[in-house]
Write a protein that holds these residues in place. Sequence first.
Motif, PDB file in Angstrom:
ATOM      1  N   ALA A 161       0.700  -1.234  -0.132  1.00  0.00           N
ATOM      2  CA  ALA A 161      -0.133   0.195   0.124  1.00  0.00           C
ATOM      3  C   ALA A 161       0.700   1.265  -0.069  1.00  0.00           C
ATOM      4  CB  ALA A 161      -0.890  -0.071   1.179  1.00  0.00           C
ATOM      5  N   ASP A 162       2.131   0.999  -0.100  1.00  0.00           N
ATOM      6  CA  ASP A 162       3.082   2.334   0.033  1.00  0.00           C
ATOM      7  C   ASP A 162       3.320   2.789  -1.376  1.00  0.00           C
ATOM      8  OD1 ASP A 162       3.564   3.165   2.714  1.00  0.00           O
ATOM      9  OD2 ASP A 162       4.455   0.966   2.802  1.00  0.00           O
ATOM     10  N   ILE A 163       2.607   2.369  -2.333  1.00  0.00           N
ATOM     11  CA  ILE A 163       2.870   2.828  -3.766  1.00  0.00           C
ATOM     12  C   ILE A 163       1.986   3.996  -3.973  1.00  0.00           C
ATOM     13  CG2 ILE A 163       0.958   1.333  -4.721  1.00  0.00           C
ATOM     14  CD1 ILE A 163       2.463   1.099  -7.380  1.00  0.00           C
ATOM     15  N   THR A 164       2.242   4.891  -4.643  1.00  0.00           N
ATOM     16  CA  THR A 164       1.149   6.027  -4.856  1.00  0.00           C
ATOM     17  C   THR A 164       0.191   5.822  -5.860  1.00  0.00           C
ATOM     18  OG1 THR A 164       2.589   7.007  -6.856  1.00  0.00           O
ATOM     19  CG2 THR A 164       3.610   7.647  -4.603  1.00  0.00           C
ATOM     20  N   LEU A 170       0.443   3.418  -9.094  1.00  0.00           N
ATOM     21  CA  LEU A 170      -0.895   2.260  -9.153  1.00  0.00           C
ATOM     22  C   LEU A 170      -1.486   2.321 -10.324  1.00  0.00           C
ATOM     23  CD1 LEU A 170      -1.827  -0.349  -7.894  1.00  0.00           C
ATOM     24  CD2 LEU A 170      -3.719   1.080  -6.627  1.00  0.00           C
TER      25      LEU A 170
END
Lengths: 289, 289
Positions: free
Chosen positions: A13-16, A20
């Motif tokens: 969930a740390d992708i922007t 994504l």
Amino acid sequence: MLYLVGLGLGDAADITVKGLQVVRKCSRVYLEAYTSMLTVGKEALEEFYGKELTLAERDLVEQEADEILKDAKETDVAFLVVGDPFGATTHSDLLLRAVRAGIPYQVVHNASIMNAVGCCGLQLYNFGETVSVVFWTESWRPESFYDKILQNKAAGLHTLCLLDLKVKEQSLENLMRGKKIYEPPRFMSVSQAATQLLEIVRRRRERGDDPGLTEDTLCVGVARLGASDQEMRTATLAQMSSCDLGAPLHSLVIAGRLHPLEVDMLRLHARGDALTHLDRECAAAPECD
Amino acid sequence: MLYLVGLGLGDAADITVKGLQVVRKCSRVYLEAYTSMLTVGKEALEEFYGKELTLAERDLVEQEADEILKDAKETDVAFLVVGDPFGATTHSDLLLRAVRAGIPYQVVHNASIMNAVGCCGLQLYNFGETVSVVFWTESWRPESFYDKILQNKAAGLHTLCLLDLKVKEQSLENLMRGKKIYEPPRFMSVSQAATQLLEIVRRRRERGDDPGLTEDTLCVGVARLGASDQEMRTATLAQMSSCDLGAPLHSLVIAGRLHPLEVDMLRLHARGDALTHLDRECAAAPECD
């Protein structure tokens, strides 16, 4: 289009949101898997992104970059990197190859250890040059990183120490025999790093030199930065050498001159000797509360 | 719970998925609005996040932190910061207040200029201490940042120069009269920063000192890093002093010793004199292609 997408530091969930969106629209998505790692593996990322990933190991990126860039003029290809895409030179190399092949590129930035380490409480603009602490072998025990720490400290600056990791490395024997048998992955812990530093302190003392650092030098260990089980510890080098912060990745910061606000932040994660030393730092700084 | 959430650098979609989840579940969300800015305003963020934001200006954060933290033991409060949450000391201060009040906190990291500047092609681990270039006034023309650039350069290191911004500042007259009238916002451009640097070069030459930098010193200007209209330019200081990279925010990097791969990356954004100097750097480095 070639997209270089930073994944940040913790988990899927740390992708922007931008990152994504890119991943989901690309026809091929590579995951760079040798300069760093998240706390979750490829499968968890694939599930979260809703996309199949191809592991890009050192061989592929350095020797078969053309395969990654194949038809990227007509289709969208993403290259995912833990942290920010510009953390390692091999990624600049991939970008340059794209430019030379006339492939447009776009970068999606994210947090990396280089800026997120600010959460330890030491101000980023008080950091000097970053160093890498490598695993010593029987015959190779370099000290160049130590001298850079001393240079930073002399200027009052903190030093971020990136700790070595060995993923998919071959033993010298297997390498020479051309056998593709890989050693188990190894990740340097803060205690291993502190132990190596103290070994240099000891060596220089024996030579009659002022080692610059001592067993009492304050440092901060950070483990799994950005993950839900992140650990942080302010300690003396002696304390750190027997400190267990659990699973990788670890990073170590050697403190320089401390500002009162930094002392207060470091206190949040200090125990025993480290607290005593922080109190002493504070007593020396009249503006400290 | 107090959440400190980094927004990254470009626009609304640069928030991480984790950050967006946090924002959507919080009962109060503050947007820090005085240490940096995105290329989109509060309204665009509100629409993208699906959440109302309260602008947190310097006064509120520094003087009324208690209002931000009010009932954060029972409810979720988010404090949004452009870049990464640990870019400015005032955010450490807010975190310390939360800890003292027994409020748990969590950090959601993101890219900041401190790591994303790596996209200019200069390797992050070859950067020394970061400096701030402030707007000069008639009577206040500090040079301390210049000496730090020289120290970095002497060690072969690059310097990231953060450029001043003035948001909601009062004139001295209005401040003294207690009038809450604010000056229009000002953001230092790369050409203003280069001009100030060249002014120091000139001053030191007139004093008979070696200024360390010259009109030919290579630097990289970056504007709106991470946004779709990002601009980058490799230039000599003289070129940079008349270079228009458009709307804020700008940052400037003064190059130290260049690695051949860095030279190749800098070439991507160079013209005229800067290209000549890069060629010269390359000729001096035998391993350069």
